[in-house]
Design an enzyme around this catalytic site. Structure first.
Site, PDB file in Angstrom:
ATOM      1  N   GLU A 117       0.818  -1.222   0.000  1.00  0.00           N
ATOM      2  CA  GLU A 117       0.000   0.000   0.000  1.00  0.00           C
ATOM      3  C   GLU A 117       0.848   1.268   0.000  1.00  0.00           C
ATOM      4  O   GLU A 117       0.732   2.131   0.861  1.00  0.00           O
ATOM      5  CB  GLU A 117      -0.972  -0.032   1.188  1.00  0.00           C
ATOM      6  CG  GLU A 117      -2.005  -1.132   1.013  1.00  0.00           C
ATOM      7  CD  GLU A 117      -2.953  -1.271   2.175  1.00  0.00           C
ATOM      8  OE1 GLU A 117      -4.148  -1.535   1.943  1.00  0.00           O
ATOM      9  OE2 GLU A 117      -2.508  -1.141   3.336  1.00  0.00           O
TER      10      GLU A 117
ATOM     11  N   GLU B 137      -4.055 -10.379   0.346  1.00  0.00           N
ATOM     12  CA  GLU B 137      -4.878 -10.239   1.556  1.00  0.00           C
ATOM     13  C   GLU B 137      -6.311 -10.609   1.177  1.00  0.00           C
ATOM     14  O   GLU B 137      -6.824 -10.192   0.141  1.00  0.00           O
ATOM     15  CB  GLU B 137      -4.843  -8.813   2.105  1.00  0.00           C
ATOM     16  CG  GLU B 137      -3.478  -8.365   2.593  1.00  0.00           C
ATOM     17  CD  GLU B 137      -3.454  -6.906   3.081  1.00  0.00           C
ATOM     18  OE1 GLU B 137      -4.536  -6.372   3.401  1.00  0.00           O
ATOM     19  OE2 GLU B 137      -2.364  -6.328   3.133  1.00  0.00           O
TER      20      GLU B 137
END
Length: 974
Positions: free
Chosen positions: A405, A484
């Site tokens: 991220e 994820e």
């Protein structure tokens, strides 16, 4: 600072500087630097252990932890940080023996310091470094001397590096990993990399030795394989083949002890032979497709924070193995290097991630993001170089990850280019490279099942997220993984089996990594002294993200959640398919056959074992199946007959004892049975006053006693204490037609008043042996209602309760449950446990049932609930047949649940708190004291989903307002 190199096990002299250090904390970074002088008097300072985080020491004397998920806890003003910058000064004395003066160099190594630090030795400034989860070595040769020395370190909590370390975790400053001083010998080995490969029984070693020419000859020894290779000069170092090699894999982590030696130093390594490659859209190890049944693993402990403890880490990884976890993504930084030694030994596929996340820039639309700013390129390259160089020898590492991220940009592309040049075998991963410009695998987080079907299907042509059609085609040509998924916050996740089905349908889908392995709770004391696990905001933080840090498959105290048991059952590597002539056993493992397993069977009648034995199963290779005959099953005419088959370890391993269950399946072999017909009543007359029906006593139509015990209810229960998924206002509702984007289910339930229902009794009717009540239930201000028609009847078969629940029109959202609730005040013998025949032993919900098996179970009332960090719905057991309430082990009440007309069975919850009481508490210690046990019989429950960060409950498991029936037979305990 010295160049990055491998973290090696060397026989060169070294001395740990772990232990007590003198410590002083200043509120800003402007404190004087005279503390670094040798003669400085630190007697007035405190003592603090190293490694540790100073905010976890001194009971708050050195500040408090703070948690953010995305937002930086300081203004977004890169590369600057506030003047209010807690700064820790450390000092300690250490002695060096006289013979260390013969060393070519003396090196001071820090394995982890958060976030920026400067180092002095004997008053001489040595250097500075950042990169909290990375190793840094300093040459202190010119500053040290035999005898006493003084090292001083200044650590700033905030620095420019903090903008690169915005991982979803606690901010925990300090020297939190080992500090070591090392004597590097003349003629030693600076670095070594034994690249390995495997092909058809032969191993390959491609060595890289970094040493001065004067250090040669260098000798490689692998005694078990008879290898003794001597390289006389650097030019002689060359690849070599090794015969008779067993390959390394996560299932069979075969390691060989090796040494690389000169006359002055010997390096010990454990070598695993394996080949990593991408072939088309397949990710292969040793030529076979890998499916990742993985976990994202932060380093977290409720008392130590990120300080490494090897015993705990070994237990942690052994627990992963017992729950069929085969892969680890080191979110979002390299772990302590010894953890990777353990991963090599125990067997895991590892995605090793760089210490990089800049998520807070997303709030500024990624303006100024270091990932695409040339001024930050050196810092980002330094991080990936230190990541790869430190850990390059580990066979468990099969993928390098650039970080998490951090947006996208040219600096990430430069990092990828460096990795590809340095390590030509291992692929590069980074989820933020949505269009596949510089990475080798296509990665997504929290993609829904329909999205993944479009990724995996060969004929799909739809554009993928953030991609043009051409970019979509490029991504579909790569292996796909979920870095994820299945956000495990609170009670959940639901729907794991739908994700697992994808890897068996679409070969380019290679599984993924659940977010995440464990809760990050920090052990704290409530105002009354009750210990609890704290989350964001509990330490007075102004900016925080609450309990979003409590999203693990393990609770903070290492207790596995029901979600972890569900994961184990969903991904079990042995599958069973029952048929008329036997059971088909399929080995889904990557490379291990079934020689390490034994197959057991047992037969139970209504949960009571009546027969058992071992199945004779031939050896099944990886990916193969065998049809095996089943033993004769004695079927009961009066009880349910269940056959259970388990695959268990035939011998103990480093991670589980003999007999540990790897996989299990059940077959319902019951004879057909027809539920008894409901008892019709036509001779009703108005009822009032008192009435006794066997063990049930009523006053004015209301139940007041059962089996001589005070009782309240049954009353309609439509509310559940919202789970973290229920409370999420995410817009991820594409998989559900019963949700509102941007509005949580819990808010809709509160809007509709499900937590504040009121009852109006419409009528009471009775006969000599029956009682009927009709209630209209609604919330204040609501025109929608529910009619509850309840009939109690008594005949020769005993007492029966039939409840018919009928909603009116106008309900606009899903319901959390459809049930009835009884209350049992404690009296002289409180209801404190239950024995049941149904699904268990763990809680289960419509989209989380794979770990549940049909059997007979017993548990205390407190053990029926899970201590989630934020109290919420817990404890539901599905598929109920019979329930016995207990008090001190003595039977109080027996309940038989009769299936409804559609054959559906109810579930039950037994708790010391009502759903409303649970919903009002933010922490377990805030739950009120209770003098009542509450039994809820649910005709239905809403699913769990993973909407806290991912898709909502899928339509097939969403509970819409609908008519339901609950039918119970009730008797006194025996």
């Amino acid at each position: 600072m010295r160049p990055a190199r491998s973290w090696l096990h060397s026989d060169a002299p070294s001395r740990s500087l772990n232990g007590p250090w003198r410590f002083r904390l200043s509120p800003t970074a402007s404190a004087a630097e005279d503390f670094a002088a040798e003669e400085f008097d630190d007697d007035g300072w405190d003592s603090i252990p190293v490694p540790s985080h100073w905010v976890l020491q001194g009971d708050g004397a050195y500040g408090r932890p703070l948690y953010t998920n995305i937002r930086f806890p300081f203004p977004l003003d890169p590369p600057h940080v506030p003047d209010e910058n807690p700064t820790g000064d450390y000092r300690r004395h250490f002695g060096l023996p006289a013979d260390w003066s013969d060393a070519e160099r003396v090196v001071l190594r820090f394995d982890g310091v958060e976030s920026f630090f400067r180092v002095w030795v004997n008053g001489v400034e040595i250097g500075s470094a950042s990169g909290s989860r990375l190793a840094h070595e300093f040459d202190v040769t010119s500053a040290v001397r035999p005898g006493d020395n003084v090292v001083a370190v200044r650590v700033h909590q905030w620095s420019a590096a903090s903008y690169l370390e915005d991982q979803d975790q606690w901010w925990l400053p300090g020297i939190f990993r080992d500090v070591t001083v090392i004597a590097r010998p003349a003629g030693g080995i600076e670095d070594v990399w034994l690249r390995t490969g495997f092909d058809d029984g032969r191993g390959r070693i491609d060595p890289e030795v970094t040493a001065e020419a004067t250090a040669f000859p260098v000798t490689l020894r692998i005694p078990e394989l008879g290898v003794e290779q001597v390289w006389a000069t650097p030019a002689d170092v060359a690849p070599l083949g090794v015969a008779g090699v067993e390959p390394w894999s996560a299932e069979r982590p075969r390691l060989y002890d090796a040494t690389v030696s000169t006359a002055a130093e010997s390096i010990a390594l454990r070598v695993g032979f394996r080949t990593v490659e991408i072939r088309g859209d397949r990710f292969l190890v040793n030529g076979r497709r890998v499916v990742f049944h993985g976990m994202n693993r932060h380093e977290a402990h409720p008392e130590r924070g990120r300080v490494f403890d090897e015993e705990h880490a070994r237990a942690d990884l052994a627990r992963m193995k017992r729950f069929n976890v085969n892969a680890i993504r080191t979110s979002h930084y390299p772990p302590h290097p010894r953890l990777l030694d353990l991963a090599d030994e125990l067997g895991f596929w590892v995605v090793l991630e760089c210490d990089l996340e800049t998520h807070g820039f997303e709030d500024a639309d990624w303006a100024g993001n270091p990932s695409d700013d040339p001024r930050w390129r050196g810092a980002l390259l330094d991080r990936i170089q230190r990541t790869v160089e430190r850990d390059k020898n580990h066979p468990s590492i099969v993928i390098w990850s650039l970080g998490n991220e951090a947006g996208t940009g040219s600096n990430l592309a430069a990092m990828s280019a460096w990795v590809h040049a340095r390590d030509t075998e291992r692929p590069v991963h980074y989820e933020g490279d949505h269009t596949g410009e510089y990475t080798d695998v296509y990665s997504r987080m929290y993609a829904s099942v329909p999205e993944i079907e479009q990724i995996g299907a060969d004929g799909a042509r739809s554009a993928l997220a953030h991609c043009t059609p051409a970019q979509s085609a490029r991504q579909r040509a790569k292996p796909f993984l979920l870095c994820e998924y299945a956000h495990a916050m609170g009670n959940g996740p639901g729907g794991l089996d739908a994700y697992e089905a994808l890897v068996h349908t679409y070969p380019r889908v290679h599984g993924g990594f659940v977010w995440e392995w464990r809760d990050h709770g920090i052990l704290a004391d409530a105002p009354d002294g009750t210990p609890y696990y704290a989350y964001g905001g509990d330490f007075g933080e102004v900016v925080h993200d609450g309990n979003f840090v409590m999203d693990g498959m393990l609770l903070s105290d290492d207790v596995p959640t029901p979600g972890l048991h569900e994961f184990k059952a969903v991904v079990q590597p042995i599958r069973f398919g029952f048929g008329d002539d036997g059971v088909t056993i399929t080995n889904l493992r990557h490379s291990a056959d079934t020689s390490d397993l034994r197959f057991r069977w047992r037969v139970e009648h209504d949960g009571v074992p009546v027969d058992s034995g071992d199945l004779e199963v031939p050896l099944i290779g990886p990916g193969d199946s065998e049809r095996v005959p089943l033993p004769p099953v004695r079927v009961s005419r009066d009880a349910e007959t269940w056959l259970t088959v388990d695959a268990v370890l035939a011998a103990g391993t480093a991670w589980a004892p003999e007999g540990h269950v790897i996989a299990t399946a059940q077959l319902d072999a019951s004879a057909p049975r027809t539920p008894p017909a409901a008892r019709p009543r036509t001779d009703w007359r108005p009822g009032d006053g008192t009435l006794t029906l066997g063990i049930a006593e009523f006053v004015d139509g209301s139940l007041v006693r059962l089996a001589g015990r005070a009782v309240t209810g049954p009353r309609l229960e439509l509310f559940r204490a919202p789970t973290d998924n229920d409370e999420s206002a995410s817009d991820r509702v594409e998989d559900s037609d019963a949700a509102v984007a941007g509005v949580s289910h819990a808010d809709l339930w509160r809007r509709d008043g499900l937590d504040r229902l009121m009852t109006r009794r419409v009528c009471v009717e009775q006969t000599a042996r029956s009682l009927r009540t009709i209630d209209k239930v609604a919330a204040a201000g609501s025109a929608s209602s529910v009619t509850v028609d309840s009939v109690w009847s008594l005949d020769d078969d005993g007492l029966e309760l039939l409840v018919e629940i009928e909603p009116s029109r106008g309900w606009r959202t899903v319901w959390p449950r459809i049930g009835i609730r009884f209350g049992f005040p404690d009296g002289t013998a409180p209801v404190d446990g239950a024995e049941w025949f149904g699904l268990g032993p763990f809680e289960s919900y419509p989209d989380s049932l794979r770990a549940a098996r049909t059997g007979r179970f017993t548990a205390g009332v407190r053990d029926l609930s899970v201590d989630y960090a934020r109290p919420q719905e817990t404890g539901h057991r599905s598929g109920l047949r019979r329930l016995t309430l207990l008090s001190g082990g003595t039977e109080v009440l027996r309940v038989e649940a009769v299936p409804d007309r559609a054959g559906r069975r109810p579930g039950f919850t037994l708790s010391r708190h009502t759903p409303r009481q649970t919903a009002r508490a933010r922490h377990p210690f805030e739950l009120p004291g209770s003098t009542t046990s509450h039994l809820i019989i649910d005709a239905a429950q809403h699913g769990l989903g993973s909407r806290s960060c991912g898709p909502d409950v899928r339509p097939g498991f969403a509970l819409r307002p609908e008519a339901r029936t609950i039918r119970l037979r009730i008797a006194a305990g025996r």
